[in-house]
Scaffold this motif. Structure first.
Motif, PDB file in Angstrom:
ATOM      1  N   ARG A  45      -2.364  15.929 -12.390  1.00 45.35           N
ATOM      2  CA  ARG A  45      -2.032  17.129 -11.609  1.00 45.35           C
ATOM      3  C   ARG A  45      -3.220  17.617 -10.785  1.00 45.35           C
ATOM      4  O   ARG A  45      -3.252  18.779 -10.353  1.00 45.35           O
ATOM      5  N   GLU A  46      -4.190  16.744 -10.531  1.00 48.03           N
ATOM      6  CA  GLU A  46      -5.362  17.132  -9.745  1.00 48.03           C
ATOM      7  C   GLU A  46      -5.416  16.445  -8.394  1.00 48.03           C
ATOM      8  O   GLU A  46      -6.248  16.788  -7.550  1.00 48.03           O
ATOM      9  N   MET A  47      -4.536  15.459  -8.188  1.00 47.94           N
ATOM     10  CA  MET A  47      -4.499  14.765  -6.913  1.00 47.94           C
ATOM     11  C   MET A  47      -3.058  14.539  -6.492  1.00 47.94           C
ATOM     12  O   MET A  47      -2.156  14.508  -7.331  1.00 47.94           O
ATOM     13  N   ILE A  48      -2.851  14.385  -5.179  1.00 46.63           N
ATOM     14  CA  ILE A  48      -1.544  14.033  -4.652  1.00 46.63           C
ATOM     15  C   ILE A  48      -1.713  12.896  -3.656  1.00 46.63           C
ATOM     16  O   ILE A  48      -2.823  12.619  -3.175  1.00 46.63           O
ATOM     17  N   CYS A  49      -0.614  12.211  -3.366  1.00 51.08           N
ATOM     18  CA  CYS A  49      -0.609  11.207  -2.307  1.00 51.08           C
ATOM     19  C   CYS A  49       0.566  11.500  -1.381  1.00 51.08           C
ATOM     20  O   CYS A  49       1.542  12.147  -1.781  1.00 51.08           O
ATOM     21  N   SER A  50       0.460  11.027  -0.155  1.00 51.04           N
ATOM     22  CA  SER A  50       1.505  11.280   0.839  1.00 51.04           C
ATOM     23  C   SER A  50       1.745  10.021   1.649  1.00 51.04           C
ATOM     24  O   SER A  50       0.822   9.252   1.943  1.00 51.04           O
ATOM     25  N   GLY A  51       3.011   9.791   2.004  1.00 50.63           N
ATOM     26  CA  GLY A  51       3.392   8.681   2.864  1.00 50.63           C
ATOM     27  C   GLY A  51       3.938   9.226   4.172  1.00 50.63           C
ATOM     28  O   GLY A  51       4.566  10.284   4.201  1.00 50.63           O
ATOM     29  N   SER A  52       3.706   8.496   5.267  1.00 47.51           N
ATOM     30  CA  SER A  52       3.996   9.048   6.584  1.00 47.51           C
ATOM     31  C   SER A  52       4.600   8.013   7.516  1.00 47.51           C
ATOM     32  O   SER A  52       4.529   6.797   7.286  1.00 47.51           O
ATOM     33  N   TRP A  53       5.172   8.517   8.600  1.00 47.30           N
ATOM     34  CA  TRP A  53       5.654   7.661   9.677  1.00 47.30           C
ATOM     35  C   TRP A  53       4.501   6.975  10.410  1.00 47.30           C
ATOM     36  O   TRP A  53       4.732   6.082  11.233  1.00 47.30           O
ATOM     37  N   ASP A  54       3.251   7.384  10.148  1.00 47.02           N
ATOM     38  CA  ASP A  54       2.107   6.684  10.754  1.00 47.02           C
ATOM     39  C   ASP A  54       1.736   5.421   9.986  1.00 47.02           C
ATOM     40  O   ASP A  54       0.719   4.789  10.259  1.00 47.02           O
ATOM     41  N   CYS A  55       2.579   5.056   9.000  1.00 46.80           N
ATOM     42  CA  CYS A  55       2.465   3.822   8.205  1.00 46.80           C
ATOM     43  C   CYS A  55       1.353   3.871   7.158  1.00 46.80           C
ATOM     44  O   CYS A  55       1.060   2.855   6.521  1.00 46.80           O
ATOM     45  N   SER A  56       0.730   5.013   6.965  1.00 48.44           N
ATOM     46  CA  SER A  56      -0.377   5.106   6.013  1.00 48.44           C
ATOM     47  C   SER A  56       0.008   5.917   4.786  1.00 48.44           C
ATOM     48  O   SER A  56       0.976   6.677   4.792  1.00 48.44           O
ATOM     49  N   ILE A  57      -0.804   5.739   3.730  1.00 48.06           N
ATOM     50  CA  ILE A  57      -0.736   6.550   2.517  1.00 48.06           C
ATOM     51  C   ILE A  57      -2.076   7.245   2.384  1.00 48.06           C
ATOM     52  O   ILE A  57      -3.128   6.592   2.443  1.00 48.06           O
ATOM     53  N   LYS A  58      -2.065   8.541   2.204  1.00 46.05           N
ATOM     54  CA  LYS A  58      -3.313   9.282   2.055  1.00 46.05           C
ATOM     55  C   LYS A  58      -3.381   9.940   0.687  1.00 46.05           C
ATOM     56  O   LYS A  58      -2.366  10.399   0.156  1.00 46.05           O
ATOM     57  N   LEU A  59      -4.583   9.965   0.127  1.00 41.98           N
ATOM     58  CA  LEU A  59      -4.835  10.601  -1.164  1.00 41.98           C
ATOM     59  C   LEU A  59      -5.618  11.879  -0.931  1.00 41.98           C
ATOM     60  O   LEU A  59      -6.539  11.921  -0.101  1.00 41.98           O
ATOM     61  N   TRP A  60      -5.252  12.924  -1.679  1.00 41.56           N
ATOM     62  CA  TRP A  60      -5.849  14.242  -1.506  1.00 41.56           C
ATOM     63  C   TRP A  60      -6.239  14.809  -2.865  1.00 41.56           C
ATOM     64  O   TRP A  60      -5.474  14.717  -3.826  1.00 41.56           O
TER      65      TRP A  60
END
Length: 445
Positions: free
Chosen positions: A224-239
């Motif tokens: 519960r300290e990090m999230i990830c996101s998927g996008s139409w820009d074809c990338s996955i980002k970690l936050w």
């Protein structure tokens, strides 16, 4: 007892013994008995209820399902035996379990536009995201009470998740994240203890900037300290989204003040922004869904027809499966929390086992829907059960031990866009009919 079958020889019988793992009030005597071979699960359920009532006159009839050699019976007994090559001359051991079927449909919660995201991981509240650019929090037990409205996005919300799911029992507030077609993620804190007549309007305390196209999916890691996101820009980002008492104080996210845009003069321009800690690259089309079931492993699915497994510390792919269809949904669960369920641009829900080396073929395929699959979700406490939602307007409940759906819920009048389990015995779903629907009373053993 209803016939529940039309065998040519209604007098033909088979010897059966009913067994169960249910508690003693629901156990019948272990003696074998002869039953008509043309019975289906409904007729068998009548017999079990009759036996239970003989032992306890106060017993209330309820539906049961039946397993032979670990597989659910979904046809006449004699047809099942022929299909599985089982001899009818021996005593059949029929294990009975409570039937998985919805028992209550609550009044729908209306929205102003398509309900495109729902999270049922909090036991007291339901989180929804909508095409009107607002997220809403709904209190359980109240027919249509929206307690909070999360405002600030400039595009449709595509994903919404509770980060802290502890709820009001232990905490006075909870922590949430939303992703939107405006290319941004927003973090929110809501006070669950505050109650007033109208919904509390909440603004984001942080904006996560980095995607260059619509954010399609968000997932929270187990810590519960990090999230990830998927996008139409074809990338996955970690936050990194560790909470701190003061924004930016002790937070490992790199922060900067957003320049004020004199043309728009949006109030959010002065808020703190967060940048991603890392970016995973490999997909060639929209990353439609991400899920993070293990601290070091996350999964993604894409319109490029692939499911990919990622090693988080190194940022490298460790497993890739191409299924030939654009994918809309993905979830990890089942035996050992290792099975991959996914659906997309056809009516088939597919399940793979990455532990099987050298084979990328699905181990299960379910094809009862009549349009694209929009959502799938494993039950949080069962290896066998999962749900699927579709543009055909239906939500279906599945058990890996049979090829037919256990139940079909037709609560929506348009496409179902999202679905989740809630409180272990309920299903929440949202759709293009602008409704949040709640179906409860689903007993999963």
């Amino acid at each position: 007892m209803e016939p529940n079958g039309s065998g040519s020889d209604a007098s033909r019988q088979v010897q059966v013994r009913f067994v169960t793992r249910l508690p003693p009030p629901l156990r019948v005597p272990p003696a074998s008995m002869a039953v008509p071979s043309h019975l289906t699960r409904f007729g068998l359920s009548d017999i079990v209820n009759l036996l239970l009532k003989n032992s306890d006159p106060d017993h209330e009839n309820q539906p049961f399902d039946f397993l032979i050699d670990g597989e659910l019976v979904r046809m006449q007994l004699d047809e099942f035996l022929i299909a599985k090559g089982i001899s009818a001359e021996k005593v059949l051991e029929l294990e009975y379990v409570k039937a998985v079927a919805p028992r209550k449909q609550e009044d729908p919660r209306p929205h102003d536009d398509w309900v495109s995201a729902v999270d049922g991981s909090n036991s007291s509240f339901i989180l929804t995201g909508c095409y009107d650019a607002l997220a809403r929090i709904w209190k359980s037990g109240d027919a249509s009470e929206c307690t909070h409205v999360l405002e600030g996005h400039n595009g449709a919300i595509t994903s919404a998740k509770f980060i802290d799911i502890r709820g009001v029992e232990n905490e006075q507030n909870f922590h949430l994240v939303t992703g939107s077609k405006d290319r941004l993620l927003r973090l929110w804190k809501c006070d669950a203890a505050k109650r007033r007549g109208d919904p509390i309007r909440v603004g984001a305390y942080k904006i996560l900037v980095g995607h260059t196209s619509s954010v399609q999916s968000v997932s929270v890691n187990p810590s519960r300290e990090m999230i990830c996101s998927g996008s139409w820009d074809c990338s996955i980002k970690l936050w990194d989204v560790k909470e701190s008492e003061e924004d930016g104080d002790g937070n490992t996210i790199s922060l900067k003040k957003r320049k004020v845009n004199s043309k728009t003069k949006e109030s959010e321009d002065a808020r703190l922004e967060g940048a991603a800690t890392s970016t995973l690259v490999g997909h060639t089309q929209c990353v439609s869904v991400v899920t993070w079931p293990d601290p070091d492993v996350l999964y993604s699915a894409s319109w490029d027809h692939s499911v990919r497994q990622w090693d988080v510390p190194s940022g490298k792919e460790t497993w890739t499966m191409v299924c030939g269809k654009a994918l809309n949904c993905l979830d990890i669960g089942g035996e050992g929390s290792a099975l991959v369920a996914a659906g997309g641009s056809d009516p088939v829900l597919r399940i793979w086992d990455p532990r099987k080396p050298g084979s990328l073929a699905p181990i299960f395929q379910y094809s009862s829907h009549s349009s694209w699959i929009s959502a799938c979700k494993w039950h949080p406490r069962s290896w066998f059960h999962l749900l699927s939602a579709s543009y055909d307007g239906k939500v279906m409940l599945w058990d890996l031990r049979t090829a037919w759906p256990l139940a079909v819920m037709e609560s929506h009048q348009d496409k179902v866009l999202c679905a989740d389990w809630w409180n272990h015995d309920s299903v929440v779903s949202g759709g293009a009919d602008s409704k949040l629907c709640i179906t409860s009373g689903i007993e999963i053993q």
